[in-house]
Scaffold this active site. Structure first.
Site, short mmCIF file in Angstrom:
data_model
loop_
_atom_site.label_atom_id
_atom_site.label_comp_id
_atom_site.label_asym_id
_atom_site.label_seq_id
_atom_site.Cartn_x
_atom_site.Cartn_y
_atom_site.Cartn_z
N ARG A 31 0.81 -1.23 0.00
CA ARG A 31 0.00 0.00 0.00
C ARG A 31 0.84 1.28 0.00
O ARG A 31 0.44 2.30 0.56
CB ARG A 31 -0.96 0.05 1.18
CG ARG A 31 -2.03 -1.01 1.18
CD ARG A 31 -2.97 -0.88 -0.01
NE ARG A 31 -4.11 -1.74 0.13
CZ ARG A 31 -4.13 -3.03 -0.23
NH1 ARG A 31 -3.07 -3.59 -0.78
NH2 ARG A 31 -5.22 -3.76 -0.05
N SER A 35 -10.71 0.09 2.65
CA SER A 35 -10.05 -0.19 3.94
C SER A 35 -9.53 1.13 4.49
O SER A 35 -8.77 1.82 3.82
CB SER A 35 -8.84 -1.11 3.75
OG SER A 35 -9.23 -2.36 3.27
N GLU A 92 -4.71 3.76 6.11
CA GLU A 92 -4.30 3.57 4.72
C GLU A 92 -4.75 4.80 3.93
O GLU A 92 -4.06 5.27 3.03
CB GLU A 92 -4.98 2.31 4.16
CG GLU A 92 -4.67 2.10 2.70
CD GLU A 92 -5.52 1.01 2.04
OE1 GLU A 92 -5.70 -0.07 2.61
OE2 GLU A 92 -5.98 1.26 0.92
#
Ligand code: EPU
Length: 344
Positions: free
Chosen positions: A158, A231, A340
């Protein structure tokens, strides 16, 4: 180049919080004029599809966004796409033409190709960076066009060079390369189980795309009903001792994935040096947050890793909920969760 003053950002981000930008610039074909425009001399921010960024207040500088773009071309067996294309449209194009074994696992991820590269968006055992051959961008610090190889993009879980140096690069085009033979990526047990349930033994790429799309939509909020940023937290990576301590204390914890400290390392790694990627969704769920709301921000009832807008949620509501979850998970499990999503 058209510049708008006091521009509403709500419709430009999927979380749907109300905020305005002091200035908003949408770039169409000509991007070079930006370099000499003076806009880069004060605060600016580059926005992709807005699916991984949440404005918690008005933005006092210039928000810069590439216009949507549907151009895809094939050159020397590489696929070249504009960064403003929606990632899901790219995946659909690839599946139609039988390109890119594995890219179908990225089906139904919202946002643009450029955003997916910045974030190294991933799902079901596949990450965007795996397909990237090179990226053409404007280096807004050096004020020139640059080409970056996959290695130079520094993809990791990520993250990438572009996330590490926010505001430096405006991604224009992405060159992708694919394996020649199609083989489904079935690293995730949930996928293999669902195929078995459907009685499919050797799935086509289109069947994989349909399967992943339906699994995702069963777990995630529908964007037309509730704003979210997918997320909200990353899955935390912890050392072996922390993992073993948690596994002993919580036998119901999902098995963690061991990851070497440096993904590119070619040296043999001792067990004690491995890190373990835990499931943030499980930690949040186990801490009792699933389905709860605080102000007008909520924890999605079918996937605790997703925070959502229950209606009229402000950036402050979301921050309060995120911080309460972080504090509780730290207190209960001694694990620090990091977002995130990019919070402005
Ligand atoms: N779990 C719970 N409760 C929950 C959620 C999850 O117990 O509320 C457990 C699940 O049962 C499972 C484990 O936690 O055992 C992992 O859950 P899941 O497979 O749903 O995936 P995830 O780790 O929560 C990650 C990505 C998703 C991606 C899925 C599938 C991150 C931060 N998230 O989620 O990516 O779609 O795997 O590959 O890595 C995104 O980044 O926006 C995103 C949606």
């Amino acid at each position: 180049m058209t510049i708008h003053e006091h521009y509403p950002l709500q419709r430009l981000t999927t979380f749907d919080t109300a905020a305005t930008a002091r200035r908003y610039l949408r770039l169409d074909r000509e991007v070079e004029p930006l370099l000499a425009s003076g806009l880069l001399d004060s605060d600016y921010l580059i926005l992709g599809g807005g699916s991984n960024i949440v404005f918690t207040r008005d933005y006092p500088g210039t928000v810069i966004q590439l216009a949507p773009n549907s151009k895809i071309k094939i050159q020397n067996s590489k696929l070249i796409t504009g960064a403003g294309l929606q990632l899901d449209a790219l995946v659909d194009h690839c599946v139609d033409r039988g390109l890119g074994g594995g890219i179908e696992n990225l089906s139904a991820i919202p946002g643009t190709v450029g955003g997916a590269v910045v974030q190294n968006a991933g799902a079901y055992g596949v990450e965007t960076g795996e397909f990237v051959d090179r990226v053409d961008a404007l280096d807004l610090h050096e004020r020139r066009r640059v080409t970056l190889s996959r290695q130079e993009c520094r993809f990791a879980y990520r993250t990438s060079l572009f996330k590490e140096q926010p505001g430096r690069y405006l991604i224009l085009e992405v060159h992708l390369r694919f394996a020649t033979e199609y083989a489904p990526v079935l690293k995730y047990k949930a996928l293999a189980d669902e195929l078995q349930r459907r009685g499919i033994t050797s799935p086509t790429q289109r069947q994989m795309r349909d399967l992943i799309t339906s699994i995702r939509w069963a777990k995630l909020p529908r964007p037309e009903e509730h704003g979210s940023a997918g997320s909200f937290f990353k899955n935390p990576v912890v050392d072996r001792d922390t993992y073993l301590r948690l596994r002993d204390a919580y036998p119901d914890m999902p098995e963690a994935h061991p990851t070497p400290p440096d993904n590119n390392s070619t040296f043999k790694i001792q067990n004690s040096e491995l890190s373990y990627k835990l499931s943030a969704g499980w930690l949040i769920d186990r801490a009792g947050w699933k389905g709860r709301t605080l102000g007008r921000a909520g924890v999605w009832p079918r996937q605790a890793l997703v925070l959502y807008n229950t209606g009229g949620c402000t950036g402050q509501d979301l921050l309060a909920l995120a911080q309460a979850i972080q504090a509780d998970v730290l207190n209960k499990f001694h694990v620090q969760l990091t977002p995130e999503a990019i919070l402005i």
